[in-house]
Write an enzyme that holds these catalytic residues in place. Structure first.
Site, PDB file in Angstrom:
ATOM      1  N   GLY A 113       0.820  -1.204   0.000  1.00 25.33           N
ATOM      2  CA  GLY A 113       0.000   0.000   0.000  1.00 25.33           C
ATOM      3  C   GLY A 113       0.856   1.257   0.000  1.00 25.33           C
ATOM      4  O   GLY A 113       1.987   1.256  -0.515  1.00 25.33           O
ATOM      5  N   ASP A 138      -8.261  -0.832   1.345  1.00 29.80           N
ATOM      6  CA  ASP A 138      -8.692   0.562   1.542  1.00 29.80           C
ATOM      7  C   ASP A 138      -8.883   1.324   0.224  1.00 29.80           C
ATOM      8  O   ASP A 138      -9.504   2.388   0.216  1.00 29.80           O
ATOM      9  CB  ASP A 138      -7.662   1.326   2.387  1.00 29.80           C
ATOM     10  CG  ASP A 138      -7.571   0.811   3.813  1.00 29.80           C
ATOM     11  OD1 ASP A 138      -8.478   0.062   4.231  1.00 29.80           O
ATOM     12  OD2 ASP A 138      -6.594   1.150   4.503  1.00 29.80           O
ATOM     13  N   ARG A 173     -33.918  -2.501  15.569  1.00 31.45           N
ATOM     14  CA  ARG A 173     -32.754  -1.876  16.218  1.00 31.45           C
ATOM     15  C   ARG A 173     -31.995  -0.956  15.260  1.00 31.45           C
ATOM     16  O   ARG A 173     -32.099  -1.093  14.043  1.00 31.45           O
ATOM     17  CB  ARG A 173     -31.775  -2.962  16.659  1.00 31.45           C
ATOM     18  CG  ARG A 173     -32.202  -3.668  17.906  1.00 31.45           C
ATOM     19  CD  ARG A 173     -31.238  -4.788  18.235  1.00 31.45           C
ATOM     20  NE  ARG A 173     -31.594  -5.395  19.508  1.00 31.45           N
ATOM     21  CZ  ARG A 173     -31.273  -6.628  19.862  1.00 31.45           C
ATOM     22  NH1 ARG A 173     -30.599  -7.398  19.034  1.00 31.45           N
ATOM     23  NH2 ARG A 173     -31.631  -7.095  21.034  1.00 31.45           N
ATOM     24  N   GLU A 233     -14.074   2.843  10.110  1.00 31.53           N
ATOM     25  CA  GLU A 233     -13.225   2.743  11.309  1.00 31.53           C
ATOM     26  C   GLU A 233     -12.704   4.125  11.727  1.00 31.53           C
ATOM     27  O   GLU A 233     -12.595   4.436  12.908  1.00 31.53           O
ATOM     28  CB  GLU A 233     -12.058   1.834  10.898  1.00 31.53           C
ATOM     29  CG  GLU A 233     -11.071   1.461  11.906  1.00 31.53           C
ATOM     30  CD  GLU A 233      -9.907   0.718  11.222  1.00 31.53           C
ATOM     31  OE1 GLU A 233      -9.928   0.467   9.996  1.00 31.53           O
ATOM     32  OE2 GLU A 233      -8.969   0.390  11.950  1.00 31.53           O
TER      33      GLU A 233
HETATM   34  O1  F6P Z   1      -4.791  -0.878   5.383  1.00 32.21           O
HETATM   35  C1  F6P Z   1      -5.644  -1.941   5.580  1.00 32.21           C
HETATM   36  C2  F6P Z   1      -6.220  -1.920   6.970  1.00 32.21           C
HETATM   37  O2  F6P Z   1      -7.028  -3.064   7.132  1.00 32.21           O
HETATM   38  C3  F6P Z   1      -7.000  -0.664   7.347  1.00 32.21           C
HETATM   39  O3  F6P Z   1      -8.294  -0.632   6.820  1.00 32.21           O
HETATM   40  C4  F6P Z   1      -6.947  -0.724   8.835  1.00 32.21           C
HETATM   41  O4  F6P Z   1      -7.123   0.558   9.384  1.00 32.21           O
HETATM   42  C5  F6P Z   1      -5.583  -1.274   9.105  1.00 32.21           C
HETATM   43  O5  F6P Z   1      -5.194  -1.976   7.943  1.00 32.21           O
HETATM   44  C6  F6P Z   1      -5.509  -2.212  10.280  1.00 32.21           C
HETATM   45  O6  F6P Z   1      -4.188  -2.527  10.499  1.00 32.21           O
HETATM   46  P1  F6P Z   1      -3.667  -3.797  11.282  1.00 32.21           P
HETATM   47  O7  F6P Z   1      -3.853  -4.992  10.408  1.00 32.21           O
HETATM   48  O8  F6P Z   1      -2.237  -3.511  11.516  1.00 32.21           O
HETATM   49  O9  F6P Z   1      -4.506  -3.919  12.525  1.00 32.21           O
END
Ligand code: F6P
Length: 359
Positions: A113, A138, A173, A233
Site C-alpha cells: 500500500g 482501503d 434496532r 473505522e
Molecule cells: O490498510 C488496511 C487496513 O485493514 C486498514 O483498513 C486498517 O485501518 C488497518 O489496515 C488495520 O491494520 P492492522 O492490520 O495492523 O490492525
C-alpha cells in the site's frame, strides 16, 4: 533474450485477498516470457533488511490463485523508521541495498500500500530497479482506480451488512457496522451502497450526530423501526475533526474506543433506542479473493512481468478505466487517495436518500 533475470518479490504492510494471485501472475508470466529465477523475500521489507529470503521454484506458485493472505509473509515497517538508525543500530536502507546486490537482483517487485510504495520509491531513488503493485482493501493509492483486495473486502463487508440487516429489522434496532478504513472511506462507501445502508459515515466527511439521529427518528415515523449505519473505522464527528490530530489518535487508541461504538452510544443516549455496534474487523481482509480481484491481481502481476521484460522500472502498476497502465513511483508514492466530498459515488448515494450525517 538469453540473459537470466533474477527477480526479488516481497509483500509488505497489511495483507489482503489477491496477494497470492498477484504473486502468481508475476511468476507465471515471467517464466513464460523469459528465463528467470525468482527469490521470495520473507515478511516484507524485514526480510530485505535482514537477508531473509528463499529461492522459489515454479511449483510454489501453483495452487495459490484462490489462497488468502500471502505465501511470502508480510510485516509493517513504517516508512518514517526506514531512514532512521534506531536502537537496533541498523542502517535499514543500506541493508536493503546490500541484500539486493548480494542476491544480484535485476529487479525487486513490491506488493503493498502507501507505506510500501514510499519505501519502494526510496529504493528506486537509491538506484534499485523497483516495480510496485498496489494492494489494499482501503483502495487509497493514488493513480489507480482500484487496488486489488478492495472488491473482495466490499463483498465481505456487504455480506456483513446484509446479515445485520435481517436481524436489525426483526428487532427494530439501530445497527452500526464498522467497516475498515482509518483514513479512507472507500470501503464503507461502496459496501454501504451495496448493502443498502441508511447512513454512511466516512473519515473524509465529518458527521453531526444530531443529523444521524434525525434519520433514525424520520425512519421510525415512517414505520421503519430499524436503521443500518455503515461507519468507517476512522469516521469522526465534526467536533472530533476539530481536535488536534494527536489528541484524536490518543483517544482512538484507547482499548475500548470504536467509531461505531461511539455512534451507537450517542444514539442510545439521545434517543433511548436500542443501538448496537458490530466490528467485523480483519474478517474483511481474510480468505479467498473474489473473481474480480483474481482477475485484477493477475492483470497487475502479468503487467509487472511485461515491465521486467521491457526493463521499465521505477513504476507502479495501475488500473485506469479498463486499461492496465503504470505510473512513475515518484509521482504516486505515499499520496493517499481519499474520497472527495463531491465524488460521483457520494452524489449517487445522496440521490438514493443515503445520509452522510451532514446537511
Ligand atoms: O490498510 C488496511 C487496513 O485493514 C486498514 O483498513 C486498517 O485501518 C488497518 O489496515 C488495520 O491494520 P492492522 O492490520 O495492523 O490492525
Amino acid at each position: 533474450m538469453s540473459m537470466k533475470r533474477r527477480i526479488g518479490i516481497l509483500t509488505s504492510g497489511g495483507d489482503c485477498p489477491g496477494l497470492n494471485a498477484a504473486i502468481r501472475g508475476v511468476a507465471r508470466a515471467s517464466y513464460e516470457m523469459f528465463d528467470c529465477e525468482i527469490i521470495g523475500i520473507h515478511d516484507g521489507y524485514r526480510g530485505l533488511i535482514e537477508g531473509d529470503y528463499s529461492l522459489m521454484n515454479r511449483s510454489q506458485f501453483s495452487g495459490i490463485l484462490t489462497l488468502g493472505g500471502t505465501i511470502l509473509g508480510t510485516s509493517r515497517t513504517p516508512f518514517r523508521d526506514m531512514q532512521v538508525i534506531g536502537e537496533d543500530k541498523v542502517d535499514k536502507v543500506g541493508a536493503m541495498k546490500k541484500t539486493y546486490r548480494d542476491l544480484k537482483l535485476d529487479c525487486l517487485v513490491t506488493l503493498g500500500g502507501n507505506g510500501t510504495h514510499k519505501t519502494a520509491n526510496l529504493l528506486s531513488e537509491e538506484g534499485l530497479n523497483v516495480i510496485g503493485l498496489p494492494k489494499t482493501i482501503d483502495n487509497d493509492i493514488y493513480g489507480t482506480d482500484f487496488t486489488f483486495g478492495f472488491h473482495t473486502a466490499i463483498d465481505i463487508a456487504t455480506e456483513v451488512i446484509d446479515r445485520i440487516h435481517t436481524t436489525a429489522a426483526s428487532h427494530g434496532r439501530v445497527m452500526c457496522i464498522e467497516i475498515m478504513g482509518n483514513k479512507a472511506g472507500w470501503l464503507t462507501l461502496y459496501s454501504g451502497v451495496a448493502g443498502g445502508a441508511d447512513v454512511i459515515l466516512i473519515p473524509e466527511i465529518p458527521y453531526k450526530i444530531e443529523k444521524v439521529a434525525d434519520i433514525v427518528e424520520a425512519r421510525a415515523r415512517n414505520n421503519k423501526g430499524f436503521t443500518i449505519i455503515a461507519v468507517a473505522e476512522g469516521a469522526m464527528s465534526k467536533e472530533d475533526a476539530k481536535m488536534k490530530k494527536k489528541d484524536r489518535e490518543t483517544r482512538r487508541a484507547s482499548e475500548h474506543y470504536s467509531a461505531s461504538g461511539e455512534v451507537a452510544r450517542q444514539l442510545r443516549e439521545m434517543l433511548g433506542v436500542e443501538a448496537r455496534s458490530v466490528v467485523p474487523g480483519h474478517i474483511q481482509r481474510g480468505g479467498t479473493p473474489s473473481a474480480y480481484d483474481r482477475v485484477l491481481s493477475s492483470q497487475f502481476g502479468v503487467h509487472a512481468a511485461e515491465l521486467i521484460r521491457d526493463e521499465i522500472y521505477g513504476v507502479s502498476v495501475a488500473l485506469r478505466g479498463n486499461s492496465i497502465v503504470h505510473n512513475p513511483l515518484k509521482e504516486i508514492a505515499g499520496i493517499p487517495k481519499l474520497v472527495p466530498e463531491d465524488h460521483q459515488m457520494v452524489t449517487i448515494a445522496k440521490h438514493m436518500g443515503i445520509s452522510f450525517g451532514i446537511g
